[in-house]
Scaffold this motif. Structure first.
Motif, PDB file in Angstrom:
ATOM      1  N   GLY A  40     -19.994   9.151  41.936  1.00 15.76           N
ATOM      2  CA  GLY A  40     -19.017   9.362  40.877  1.00 15.76           C
ATOM      3  C   GLY A  40     -18.907  10.795  40.398  1.00 15.76           C
ATOM      4  O   GLY A  40     -18.291  11.041  39.350  1.00 15.76           O
ATOM      5  N   GLU A  41     -19.468  11.729  41.140  1.00 14.82           N
ATOM      6  CA  GLU A  41     -19.425  13.124  40.713  1.00 14.82           C
ATOM      7  C   GLU A  41     -18.891  14.018  41.821  1.00 14.82           C
ATOM      8  O   GLU A  41     -18.540  13.567  42.904  1.00 14.82           O
ATOM      9  CB  GLU A  41     -20.816  13.575  40.273  1.00 14.82           C
ATOM     10  N   GLY A  42     -18.805  15.296  41.515  1.00 18.10           N
ATOM     11  CA  GLY A  42     -18.290  16.257  42.484  1.00 18.10           C
ATOM     12  C   GLY A  42     -19.328  16.636  43.523  1.00 18.10           C
ATOM     13  O   GLY A  42     -20.454  16.155  43.521  1.00 18.10           O
ATOM     14  N   LEU A  43     -18.920  17.521  44.431  1.00 13.40           N
ATOM     15  CA  LEU A  43     -19.786  17.979  45.507  1.00 13.40           C
ATOM     16  C   LEU A  43     -20.541  19.226  45.090  1.00 13.40           C
ATOM     17  O   LEU A  43     -19.955  20.161  44.536  1.00 13.40           O
ATOM     18  CB  LEU A  43     -18.956  18.292  46.754  1.00 13.40           C
ATOM     19  N   LEU A  88     -22.857  15.185  52.542  1.00 18.88           N
ATOM     20  CA  LEU A  88     -21.627  15.336  53.309  1.00 18.88           C
ATOM     21  C   LEU A  88     -21.656  16.640  54.095  1.00 18.88           C
ATOM     22  O   LEU A  88     -22.029  17.682  53.542  1.00 18.88           O
ATOM     23  CB  LEU A  88     -20.405  15.369  52.395  1.00 18.88           C
ATOM     24  N   PHE A 101     -14.218  16.837  56.396  1.00 15.18           N
ATOM     25  CA  PHE A 101     -15.505  16.273  55.986  1.00 15.18           C
ATOM     26  C   PHE A 101     -15.862  15.043  56.802  1.00 15.18           C
ATOM     27  O   PHE A 101     -14.987  14.287  57.254  1.00 15.18           O
ATOM     28  CB  PHE A 101     -15.465  15.877  54.509  1.00 15.18           C
ATOM     29  N   GLY A 102     -17.168  14.825  56.951  1.00 15.58           N
ATOM     30  CA  GLY A 102     -17.656  13.554  57.432  1.00 15.58           C
ATOM     31  C   GLY A 102     -17.635  12.552  56.295  1.00 15.58           C
ATOM     32  O   GLY A 102     -17.373  12.913  55.137  1.00 15.58           O
ATOM     33  N   LYS A 103     -17.923  11.288  56.605  1.00 15.34           N
ATOM     34  CA  LYS A 103     -17.875  10.247  55.581  1.00 15.34           C
ATOM     35  C   LYS A 103     -19.108  10.254  54.689  1.00 15.34           C
ATOM     36  O   LYS A 103     -19.131   9.608  53.647  1.00 15.34           O
ATOM     37  CB  LYS A 103     -17.738   8.868  56.230  1.00 15.34           C
TER      38      LYS A 103
ATOM     39  N   ARG B   9     -12.512  13.321  32.938  1.00 17.18           N
ATOM     40  CA  ARG B   9     -13.409  12.824  33.981  1.00 17.18           C
ATOM     41  C   ARG B   9     -12.968  11.442  34.457  1.00 17.18           C
ATOM     42  O   ARG B   9     -13.140  11.084  35.611  1.00 17.18           O
ATOM     43  CB  ARG B   9     -14.829  12.744  33.448  1.00 17.18           C
ATOM     44  N   TYR B  10     -12.394  10.684  33.549  1.00 16.15           N
ATOM     45  CA  TYR B  10     -11.894   9.353  33.887  1.00 16.15           C
ATOM     46  C   TYR B  10     -10.480   9.225  33.324  1.00 16.15           C
ATOM     47  O   TYR B  10     -10.243   9.576  32.180  1.00 16.15           O
ATOM     48  CB  TYR B  10     -12.788   8.256  33.295  1.00 16.15           C
ATOM     49  N   TYR B  35      -8.424  17.664  46.431  1.00 12.80           N
ATOM     50  CA  TYR B  35      -8.815  16.668  47.420  1.00 12.80           C
ATOM     51  C   TYR B  35      -8.706  15.277  46.789  1.00 12.80           C
ATOM     52  O   TYR B  35      -8.929  15.101  45.596  1.00 12.80           O
ATOM     53  CB  TYR B  35     -10.272  16.848  47.847  1.00 12.80           C
ATOM     54  N   GLN B  37     -10.486  11.524  47.251  1.00 14.19           N
ATOM     55  CA  GLN B  37     -11.594  10.837  47.907  1.00 14.19           C
ATOM     56  C   GLN B  37     -11.592   9.371  47.486  1.00 14.19           C
ATOM     57  O   GLN B  37     -11.844   9.060  46.321  1.00 14.19           O
ATOM     58  CB  GLN B  37     -12.931  11.482  47.547  1.00 14.19           C
ATOM     59  N   GLN B  41     -15.237   7.079  51.521  1.00 14.17           N
ATOM     60  CA  GLN B  41     -14.509   7.860  52.516  1.00 14.17           C
ATOM     61  C   GLN B  41     -14.738   9.356  52.312  1.00 14.17           C
ATOM     62  O   GLN B  41     -15.228   9.791  51.265  1.00 14.17           O
ATOM     63  CB  GLN B  41     -13.007   7.546  52.448  1.00 14.17           C
ATOM     64  N   ALA B  42     -14.362  10.114  53.307  1.00 10.30           N
ATOM     65  CA  ALA B  42     -14.475  11.560  53.216  1.00 10.30           C
ATOM     66  C   ALA B  42     -13.400  12.117  52.294  1.00 10.30           C
ATOM     67  O   ALA B  42     -12.297  11.566  52.217  1.00 10.30           O
ATOM     68  CB  ALA B  42     -14.334  12.169  54.612  1.00 10.30           C
ATOM     69  N   PRO B  43     -13.681  13.198  51.603  1.00  8.64           N
ATOM     70  CA  PRO B  43     -12.621  13.868  50.822  1.00  8.64           C
ATOM     71  C   PRO B  43     -11.508  14.310  51.757  1.00  8.64           C
ATOM     72  O   PRO B  43     -11.757  14.810  52.858  1.00  8.64           O
ATOM     73  CB  PRO B  43     -13.337  15.074  50.211  1.00  8.64           C
ATOM     74  N   MET B  88     -11.042   9.122  43.528  1.00  9.85           N
ATOM     75  CA  MET B  88     -11.632  10.289  42.869  1.00  9.85           C
ATOM     76  C   MET B  88     -10.820  11.496  43.328  1.00  9.85           C
ATOM     77  O   MET B  88     -10.559  11.647  44.536  1.00  9.85           O
ATOM     78  CB  MET B  88     -13.095  10.451  43.283  1.00  9.85           C
ATOM     79  N   LEU B  90     -10.772  15.512  43.449  1.00  5.01           N
ATOM     80  CA  LEU B  90     -11.692  16.637  43.374  1.00  5.01           C
ATOM     81  C   LEU B  90     -10.931  17.951  43.459  1.00  5.01           C
ATOM     82  O   LEU B  90     -10.094  18.135  44.341  1.00  5.01           O
ATOM     83  CB  LEU B  90     -12.696  16.570  44.529  1.00  5.01           C
ATOM     84  N   PHE B 105     -16.882  22.898  44.050  1.00  2.00           N
ATOM     85  CA  PHE B 105     -16.180  21.729  43.538  1.00  2.00           C
ATOM     86  C   PHE B 105     -16.455  21.472  42.066  1.00  2.00           C
ATOM     87  O   PHE B 105     -17.547  21.760  41.552  1.00  2.00           O
ATOM     88  CB  PHE B 105     -16.591  20.485  44.328  1.00  2.00           C
ATOM     89  N   GLY B 106     -15.449  20.896  41.413  1.00  2.00           N
ATOM     90  CA  GLY B 106     -15.629  20.380  40.073  1.00  2.00           C
ATOM     91  C   GLY B 106     -16.240  18.991  40.107  1.00  2.00           C
ATOM     92  O   GLY B 106     -16.474  18.445  41.187  1.00  2.00           O
ATOM     93  N   PRO B 107     -16.469  18.388  38.947  1.00  2.00           N
ATOM     94  CA  PRO B 107     -17.122  17.080  38.876  1.00  2.00           C
ATOM     95  C   PRO B 107     -16.211  15.923  39.252  1.00  2.00           C
ATOM     96  O   PRO B 107     -16.679  14.809  39.443  1.00  2.00           O
ATOM     97  CB  PRO B 107     -17.543  16.977  37.409  1.00  2.00           C
ATOM     98  N   GLY B 108     -14.905  16.196  39.366  1.00  2.00           N
ATOM     99  CA  GLY B 108     -13.984  15.142  39.775  1.00  2.00           C
ATOM    100  C   GLY B 108     -13.385  14.383  38.607  1.00  2.00           C
ATOM    101  O   GLY B 108     -13.942  14.346  37.504  1.00  2.00           O
ATOM    102  N   ARG B 110     -11.933  10.489  38.089  1.00  2.00           N
ATOM    103  CA  ARG B 110     -11.744   9.178  38.707  1.00  2.00           C
ATOM    104  C   ARG B 110     -10.515   8.526  38.115  1.00  2.00           C
ATOM    105  O   ARG B 110     -10.448   8.299  36.907  1.00  2.00           O
ATOM    106  CB  ARG B 110     -12.962   8.290  38.478  1.00  2.00           C
TER     107      ARG B 110
END
Lengths: 111, 114
Positions: A40-43, A88, A101-103, B9-10, B35, B37, B41-43, B88, B90, B105-108, B110
């Motif tokens: 639930g967070e960023g990368l 990732l 990106f990979g999964k 964030r949400y 992005y 996501q 799955q991948a971004p 999500m 990003l 990246f930021g925290p995203g 959702r």
């Protein structure tokens, strides 16, 4: 089709154990990035590899890129619960800005 | 600390109701990315801005738009969200657009679509 294959998809280890995650491409990689993502967070950026045979380490994490620049591995030594998350790999295929990106690999570390 | 910030964030929206997601950065980077996501799955890159130049990915639906009013801010607009747009989102930035320019990246955010 998936351009970057990560293995395993998920991994459960006991705290203190070593582990390796792999990232494979059928094409040459111009830049290989490893990121960690908490649910639930960023990368979070870990490391970037560019040269064939390159190896980088940060704390207990070591990443390598093979000589042909088609496979990378991420190795964690003496795993801790704080290492848990999704790892990732992301790759630049020569288009500069675009990362594919990979999964991801879901890592669980049991205390 | 220099960082990438995403708000909210949400986000919960209704089917078909326009929604805007926000991203800001204190890194003074030239490039900003969005992005998508989906679960497990991948971004997937939707588009990016190099300074003021907008670059759309070929497979990004027209339903998704973006604005970058200045260096620090970038917005993602979803004009008519469908259930399939729940994901999500990003935001990322990089100093430049070379292979060696790390994306941060930021925290995203959702997004839930009801």
């Amino acid at each position: 089709s998936q351009e970057l294959e990560q293995s395993p998809q998920s991994l459960i280890v006991q705290e203190g154990k070593n582990l390796t995650i792999n990232c494979t491409s059928s094409k040459t990689l111009y830049g290989l990035y490893w990121y960690k993502q908490k649910y639930g967070e960023g990368l979070i950026f870990l490391m970037m590899l560019q040269k064939g045979g390159e190896e980088k380490s940060h704390e207990k994490i070591t990443a390598k890129l093979d000589e042909k620049k088609q496979q990378s591995s991420l190795h964690i030594t003496a795993s801790q619960p704080s290492h848990a998350g999704i790892y990732l790999c992301g790759a630049d295929r020569g288009s500069n800005y675009k990362l594919t990106f990979g999964k991801g690999t879901l890592l669980t570390v049991n205390p | 600390d220099a960082m990438v910030i995403q708000n909210p964030r949400y986000q919960v929206t209704q089917f078909g109701k326009p929604v805007t997601l926000s991203c800001s950065q204190t890194l003074n980077h030239n490039v900003m990315y969005w992005y998508q996501q989906k679960s497990s799955q991948a971004p997937k890159l939707l588009f990016h801005y190099y300074d003021k130049d907008f670059n759309n990915e070929a497979d990004t639906p027209d339903n998704f738009q973006s604005r970058r009013p200045n260096t620090s801010f970038c917005f993602l607009d979803i004009r008519s969200p469908g259930l399939g747009d729940a994901a999500m989102y990003l935001c990322a930035t990089s100093r430049d657009a070379q292979s060696t320019d790390t994306q941060y990246f930021g925290p995203g955010t959702r997004l839930t679509v009801l």
